[in-house]
Structure formats: structure tokens, C-alpha cells
Design a protein around this motif. Structure first.
Motif, PDB file in Angstrom:
ATOM      1  N   UNK A 110     -26.776  73.362  -0.854  1.00  0.00           N
ATOM      2  CA  UNK A 110     -26.404  74.369   0.136  1.00  0.00           C
ATOM      3  C   UNK A 110     -27.521  75.391   0.323  1.00  0.00           C
ATOM      4  N   UNK A 111     -28.148  75.767  -0.786  1.00  0.00           N
ATOM      5  CA  UNK A 111     -29.228  76.750  -0.724  1.00  0.00           C
ATOM      6  C   UNK A 111     -30.400  76.229   0.098  1.00  0.00           C
ATOM      7  N   UNK A 115     -31.892  77.400   3.791  1.00  0.00           N
ATOM      8  CA  UNK A 115     -33.278  77.863   3.887  1.00  0.00           C
ATOM      9  C   UNK A 115     -34.087  77.063   4.902  1.00  0.00           C
ATOM     10  N   UNK A 116     -33.848  75.731   4.937  1.00  0.00           N
ATOM     11  CA  UNK A 116     -34.699  74.869   5.757  1.00  0.00           C
ATOM     12  C   UNK A 116     -33.999  74.253   6.958  1.00  0.00           C
ATOM     13  N   UNK A 117     -32.662  74.282   6.943  1.00  0.00           N
ATOM     14  CA  UNK A 117     -31.932  73.716   8.062  1.00  0.00           C
ATOM     15  C   UNK A 117     -31.870  72.203   8.052  1.00  0.00           C
ATOM     16  N   UNK A 118     -32.174  71.571   6.924  1.00  0.00           N
ATOM     17  CA  UNK A 118     -32.102  70.111   6.820  1.00  0.00           C
ATOM     18  C   UNK A 118     -31.665  69.713   5.415  1.00  0.00           C
ATOM     19  N   UNK A 119     -31.059  68.524   5.335  1.00  0.00           N
ATOM     20  CA  UNK A 119     -30.538  68.038   4.064  1.00  0.00           C
ATOM     21  C   UNK A 119     -31.673  67.688   3.101  1.00  0.00           C
TER      22      UNK A 119
END
Length: 237
Positions: A110-111, A115-119
Motif C-alpha cells: 500500500x505504501x 508513493x508511485x501509483x503502480x503495483x
């Protein structure tokens, strides 16, 4: 009539030697099934003994008119015996270490997603958590499996009903056995990666994006492979 069928016929006619031979020659089926239930707080040897009960039941109950291989009938019988043991003794649980790892992985995922908007991929999560990717996947799978069994799926005017309770309420042994036999036959025809994709998507309700992360593929690749697999399975049904 092949050797196995002949042994079954003789065994069910009271030939104890044939019965013992049939059981001994199919002990490998128990080992195969036991692997699925490791890491749940029960020793492999104990699971094997419980599975042996299922094998004996399969030997005694198999009907040659079923028109399927003995192994196709025996595997779900063995698995069913082990599942009943785990359920009845309230032992479907994840070890504390795996449960803690699953929680840490979920928080880290989740963090990084925020932060990056991707899995993030499994390899990255495992590296950051300092564990092997295989161990992380096992923790995630085990956590989801136990949660899904207890998940409330029906809210009424009083208390909700869990998936396990719903299954037990509507249990029909003959129908369930036939479904298991068909499912086992279909899944066994798939390649390991294909089988894992189907299990994750339709048994654990993972999204294509989540499956892509675990299998090291893109979401588009998962979508294409899923359609291909389902089409192939449909032709076999």
C-alpha cells in the motif's frame, strides 16, 4: 480390465491382499495431496495418516461404472478427508510468522502503491522485506485462503453467514465429489503457471493486476492468457 481395476474388483470382493496392494501402489497420491496442506500447523506425517483414511475409503467405495481413473476419484477423497480434519479440529490457520509477513507485505504494498501509483512486484516486496519470493507468496496465499473461509458473505437481519458455514449448510456429498473430480481433471491439464493464474483469479478473487504482480507478467498478458485458458477449458467440459 487393467491391473488397477482388477485389484479394485478383487479388493471389493474381499481379497485383503489385493486391497493392501492397491493401497500401497497409490500411496504416492497421498504425498501429492499432502503438499497442498503443509504450513498449516500440522506435521506432514499426521496429514499423511489422515490422507490414508481417505485413500482407504476411495478403495472401498470406488465404482468401476464411474468411467474415470481411480486416481481421479481418490485424490478429492484424500483431500476431503484432510480438509475435514483441519476444519473439525479448528486447525485451518496460518503460522504466526506467515501471518505477520502477510501483514507487513500488505502495508508495504500500500505504501509503495501510494508513493508511485503502480503495483510493486513480488520480487521487490520480498527484497525489501528480506525474505525469499516463494515465502512471501506462501504467506500471501495462506492469509487470503483463511480469510476467505471466514469472510461474511450474507448479511441478514441478525448475524452474517461465513463462506464455510454456507458450504456446510448446502453440502451434498455426491454432487460435491463430482465437482471435485471434474475440477481436478481440468486443472491437472494446465501448465503450472496457467493453473496458478486460474486459482488466483477464480478461487482467491485476485484482480488481473494482482495476478500480474505475483506471476511477473503485465496485466495485458494476464488478460490474454486467461481468455486462452478459459477457452481451452470450455472445450474440454
Amino acid at each position: 480390465m487393467d491391473r488397477t481395476e482388477e485389484l479394485i474388483r478383487r479388493s471389493q470382493d474381499g481379497d485383503k491382499a489385493a486391497r493392501e496392494t492397491l493401497i500401497e501402489e497409490n500411496l504416492g497420491l497421498i504425498h501429492h495431496v499432502v503438499k497442498r496442506f503443509l504450513g498449516r500447523g500440522v506435521e506432514a506425517e499426521d496429514l499423511f495418516q489422515i490422507g490414508a483414511v481417505g485413500l482407504v475409503k476411495a478403495v472401498d467405495r470406488f465404482d468401476l461404472s464411474f468411467g474415470v481413473r481411480f486416481s481421479t476419484y481418490a485424490v478429492p477423497m484424500i483431500a476431503g478427508e484432510i480438509k475435514r480434519f483441519l476444519r473439525d479440529d479448528s486447525m485451518i490457520k496460518v503460522s504466526r510468522s506467515l501471518k505477520e509477513l502477510a501483514v507487513k507485505a500488505a502495508r508495504l504494498r500500500e505504501q509503495l502503491l501510494m508513493e508511485r501509483g503502480e503495483e510493486p512486484g513480488v520480487d521487490e516486496l520480498a527484497r525489501r522485506l528480506k525474505v525469499e519470493p516463494e515465502e512471501l507468496v506462501q504467506a500471501m496465499d495462506s492469509s487470503i485462503e483463511v480469510e476467505s473461509l471466514q469472510k461474511v458473505i450474507c448479511q441478514g437481519s441478525s448475524e452474517g453467514v461465513s463462506l464455510m458455514e454456507r458450504v456446510e449448510q448446502g453440502h451434498d456429498e455426491q454432487e460435491e465429489l463430482l465437482r471435485r473430480m471434474l475440477l481436478e481433471e481440468l486443472l491437472s491439464s494446465l501448465e503450472p503457471r496457467e493453473r496458478r493464474l486460474i486459482v488466483l483469479r477464480f478461487f482467491y478473487d485476485r484482480t488481473q493486476t494482482q495476478v500480474a504482480m505475483e506471476l511477473g507478467m503485465s496485466q495485458v498478458q494476464v488478460s490474454r492468457l486467461e481468455k486462452k485458458i478459459l477457452s481451452a477449458l470450455k472445450e474440454k467440459m
